[in-house]
Design a protein around this motif. Sequence first.
Motif, PDB file in Angstrom:
ATOM      1  N   TYR A 103      33.192 -13.032  31.930  1.00  0.00           N
ATOM      2  CA  TYR A 103      33.613 -12.871  30.905  1.00  0.00           C
ATOM      3  C   TYR A 103      34.952 -12.784  30.571  1.00  0.00           C
ATOM      4  O   TYR A 103      35.021 -11.428  29.835  1.00  0.00           O
ATOM      5  CB  TYR A 103      32.637 -12.477  29.516  1.00  0.00           C
ATOM      6  CG  TYR A 103      31.207 -12.767  30.075  1.00  0.00           C
ATOM      7  CD1 TYR A 103      30.946 -13.687  29.400  1.00  0.00           C
ATOM      8  CD2 TYR A 103      30.077 -12.142  30.602  1.00  0.00           C
ATOM      9  CE1 TYR A 103      29.268 -14.238  29.092  1.00  0.00           C
ATOM     10  CE2 TYR A 103      29.049 -12.496  31.354  1.00  0.00           C
ATOM     11  CZ  TYR A 103      28.446 -13.272  30.395  1.00  0.00           C
ATOM     12  OH  TYR A 103      27.406 -13.543  30.846  1.00  0.00           O
ATOM     13  N   VAL A 126      34.127 -20.077  42.821  1.00  0.00           N
ATOM     14  CA  VAL A 126      33.982 -20.235  41.460  1.00  0.00           C
ATOM     15  C   VAL A 126      32.678 -21.494  41.014  1.00  0.00           C
ATOM     16  O   VAL A 126      33.162 -22.517  41.141  1.00  0.00           O
ATOM     17  CB  VAL A 126      35.141 -19.763  39.590  1.00  0.00           C
ATOM     18  CG1 VAL A 126      34.809 -20.204  38.932  1.00  0.00           C
ATOM     19  CG2 VAL A 126      36.058 -18.542  40.228  1.00  0.00           C
ATOM     20  N   THR A 146      31.363 -17.957  35.436  1.00  0.00           N
ATOM     21  CA  THR A 146      30.131 -17.565  36.868  1.00  0.00           C
ATOM     22  C   THR A 146      30.539 -18.417  38.060  1.00  0.00           C
ATOM     23  O   THR A 146      30.929 -19.165  38.582  1.00  0.00           O
ATOM     24  CB  THR A 146      28.982 -19.288  36.587  1.00  0.00           C
ATOM     25  OG1 THR A 146      28.745 -19.119  35.308  1.00  0.00           O
ATOM     26  CG2 THR A 146      28.102 -19.280  37.455  1.00  0.00           C
ATOM     27  N   THR A 147      30.481 -17.172  38.922  1.00  0.00           N
ATOM     28  CA  THR A 147      30.653 -17.039  40.334  1.00  0.00           C
ATOM     29  C   THR A 147      29.724 -16.412  41.038  1.00  0.00           C
ATOM     30  O   THR A 147      28.491 -16.002  40.750  1.00  0.00           O
ATOM     31  CB  THR A 147      32.121 -16.153  40.864  1.00  0.00           C
ATOM     32  OG1 THR A 147      31.321 -14.637  40.943  1.00  0.00           O
ATOM     33  CG2 THR A 147      33.001 -15.639  39.805  1.00  0.00           C
ATOM     34  N   ARG A 150      33.468 -18.015  29.767  1.00  0.00           N
ATOM     35  CA  ARG A 150      32.694 -17.512  30.662  1.00  0.00           C
ATOM     36  C   ARG A 150      32.850 -17.677  31.989  1.00  0.00           C
ATOM     37  O   ARG A 150      32.595 -19.262  32.942  1.00  0.00           O
ATOM     38  CB  ARG A 150      31.547 -17.324  30.607  1.00  0.00           C
ATOM     39  CG  ARG A 150      29.589 -16.791  32.037  1.00  0.00           C
ATOM     40  CD  ARG A 150      28.232 -17.296  31.394  1.00  0.00           C
ATOM     41  NE  ARG A 150      28.364 -18.457  31.592  1.00  0.00           N
ATOM     42  CZ  ARG A 150      26.915 -19.251  30.853  1.00  0.00           C
ATOM     43  NH1 ARG A 150      26.532 -18.669  29.806  1.00  0.00           N
ATOM     44  NH2 ARG A 150      26.946 -20.606  30.549  1.00  0.00           N
ATOM     45  N   ASP A 176      25.766 -15.147  24.589  1.00  0.00           N
ATOM     46  CA  ASP A 176      25.318 -14.397  24.824  1.00  0.00           C
ATOM     47  C   ASP A 176      24.574 -13.120  24.886  1.00  0.00           C
ATOM     48  O   ASP A 176      25.043 -13.323  24.030  1.00  0.00           O
ATOM     49  CB  ASP A 176      26.681 -14.672  26.264  1.00  0.00           C
ATOM     50  CG  ASP A 176      26.682 -13.369  27.274  1.00  0.00           C
ATOM     51  OD1 ASP A 176      26.061 -14.233  28.254  1.00  0.00           O
ATOM     52  OD2 ASP A 176      25.880 -12.517  27.587  1.00  0.00           O
ATOM     53  N   THR A 203      32.826 -22.019  31.198  1.00  0.00           N
ATOM     54  CA  THR A 203      32.326 -21.867  29.631  1.00  0.00           C
ATOM     55  C   THR A 203      33.000 -21.485  29.432  1.00  0.00           C
ATOM     56  O   THR A 203      32.725 -20.664  29.068  1.00  0.00           O
ATOM     57  CB  THR A 203      30.825 -22.642  30.277  1.00  0.00           C
ATOM     58  OG1 THR A 203      30.107 -22.916  31.533  1.00  0.00           O
ATOM     59  CG2 THR A 203      30.517 -23.420  29.183  1.00  0.00           C
ATOM     60  N   TYR A 212      30.525 -14.261  23.041  1.00  0.00           N
ATOM     61  CA  TYR A 212      29.833 -13.135  23.488  1.00  0.00           C
ATOM     62  C   TYR A 212      29.928 -12.123  22.678  1.00  0.00           C
ATOM     63  O   TYR A 212      30.675 -11.976  21.836  1.00  0.00           O
ATOM     64  CB  TYR A 212      31.137 -12.790  25.005  1.00  0.00           C
ATOM     65  CG  TYR A 212      30.682 -10.954  25.350  1.00  0.00           C
ATOM     66  CD1 TYR A 212      29.570 -11.057  26.493  1.00  0.00           C
ATOM     67  CD2 TYR A 212      31.072  -9.784  24.974  1.00  0.00           C
ATOM     68  CE1 TYR A 212      29.593  -9.830  26.889  1.00  0.00           C
ATOM     69  CE2 TYR A 212      31.251  -8.349  25.835  1.00  0.00           C
ATOM     70  CZ  TYR A 212      30.001  -8.665  27.146  1.00  0.00           C
ATOM     71  OH  TYR A 212      29.574  -7.514  27.789  1.00  0.00           O
ATOM     72  N   ASN A 227      32.536  -7.939  33.359  1.00  0.00           N
ATOM     73  CA  ASN A 227      32.261  -8.831  35.499  1.00  0.00           C
ATOM     74  C   ASN A 227      30.984  -7.624  35.887  1.00  0.00           C
ATOM     75  O   ASN A 227      30.885  -6.610  35.143  1.00  0.00           O
ATOM     76  CB  ASN A 227      33.391  -8.225  35.601  1.00  0.00           C
ATOM     77  CG  ASN A 227      34.089  -6.879  35.466  1.00  0.00           C
ATOM     78  OD1 ASN A 227      34.633  -6.302  34.607  1.00  0.00           O
ATOM     79  ND2 ASN A 227      34.063  -6.990  37.266  1.00  0.00           N
ATOM     80  N   GLU A 236      31.380 -22.538  37.690  1.00  0.00           N
ATOM     81  CA  GLU A 236      32.020 -22.749  36.677  1.00  0.00           C
ATOM     82  C   GLU A 236      32.544 -21.845  35.681  1.00  0.00           C
ATOM     83  O   GLU A 236      32.365 -20.861  35.661  1.00  0.00           O
ATOM     84  CB  GLU A 236      30.270 -23.052  36.453  1.00  0.00           C
ATOM     85  CG  GLU A 236      30.278 -23.982  34.589  1.00  0.00           C
ATOM     86  CD  GLU A 236      28.561 -23.427  34.341  1.00  0.00           C
ATOM     87  OE1 GLU A 236      28.394 -24.528  33.329  1.00  0.00           O
ATOM     88  OE2 GLU A 236      28.308 -22.799  34.916  1.00  0.00           O
ATOM     89  N   GLY A 269      28.312 -12.928  40.962  1.00  0.00           N
ATOM     90  CA  GLY A 269      27.901 -12.513  38.939  1.00  0.00           C
ATOM     91  C   GLY A 269      29.172 -13.349  38.067  1.00  0.00           C
ATOM     92  O   GLY A 269      29.601 -14.134  37.996  1.00  0.00           O
ATOM     93  N   ASN A 270      28.173 -12.946  36.929  1.00  0.00           N
ATOM     94  CA  ASN A 270      29.565 -13.577  35.796  1.00  0.00           C
ATOM     95  C   ASN A 270      30.476 -12.510  34.894  1.00  0.00           C
ATOM     96  O   ASN A 270      30.209 -11.565  35.323  1.00  0.00           O
ATOM     97  CB  ASN A 270      28.709 -13.979  34.504  1.00  0.00           C
ATOM     98  CG  ASN A 270      27.686 -15.321  34.875  1.00  0.00           C
ATOM     99  OD1 ASN A 270      27.902 -16.121  35.764  1.00  0.00           O
ATOM    100  ND2 ASN A 270      26.587 -14.948  33.940  1.00  0.00           N
TER     101      ASN A 270
END
Length: 287
Positions: free
Chosen positions: A276, A235, A269-270, A267, A179, A239, A243, A287, A237, A273-274
């Motif tokens: 971590y 949600v 993914t929503t 991570r 990232d 992964t 970072y 976030n 993903e 937003g992402n």
Amino acid sequence: MNWSKAKTILIIVFLIADIFLFYVSFGNDIINTGEEDIAKVLEYLKSHNITIKGTIPGKGNPASLLYVKYKVFGIEEAKEVFFNSDDNIIVKESEEKVLLENDVILLELHSNGEIFYLDKRLNNKGNIAADEGKVSKNIESFLRLLNINLDEAVMIKKDAKDNYIKLKYIQSYKNRFLDKTYVEIKALDDGISYAKVLWFESVENGKTKNEVISPIKALLKLSELYGDENAEVIVDEVTQGYYFSYSMEKTFEVRSVIEGNAIPVWRITTNVGNVYINGYNGTVEEN
């Protein structure tokens, strides 16, 4: 008494208690969670308006810290790489960036390592149909100038129009995302119209690999972040990757950090937003 304020405080207290009790029940053994326990976790998240639509990885892979350093150009090196001639180049320096410009090229070298490149001749080029073969060669040639290996890049977006192709890459390390890296590039038959780049020139693997928390445990953090909100969180993903934190900039009040440790993270993914999650201790990095 302000009953509205009291009600809000009670909701927060009960939410914290709920999360605490759930962690007491599942937290210690959640690395080896079976299907039945995963179902309970998903049901628990659903009760907090958090829906998991993407596939959840079975477990995390042990990972070490990475020591990373952004590619940073000096003025003379930038002249050699991005300009055909040293003539008539105007240089303007400030604390945030160095700007180099002539009649053809505009180049910005930001203190955090970000590069912005613009070819003025190609910025408003006509509607001549792009030859994908020529465009691909132009992109590869440009990235070679920056010592960017496409084997270490993951394409995440492609936008092909009649006269140009736009691509976006992020950097990877052993098939894990890195990232805080990107290449955004617009290319035509005649060359590169513009590019934005932030890339690590060196990535060194740490000597010690440590276990990372399970993705399920990482997902539980969402109940703390969004459990008291009314809007649904979806949600898409989960992964594992790395970072690079800018926290030193705030801690030490420096303008930019161009090297340091990249930590293993999950991570998430929503639709909002992402998020971590630190892969070692489960804290929220961003976030």
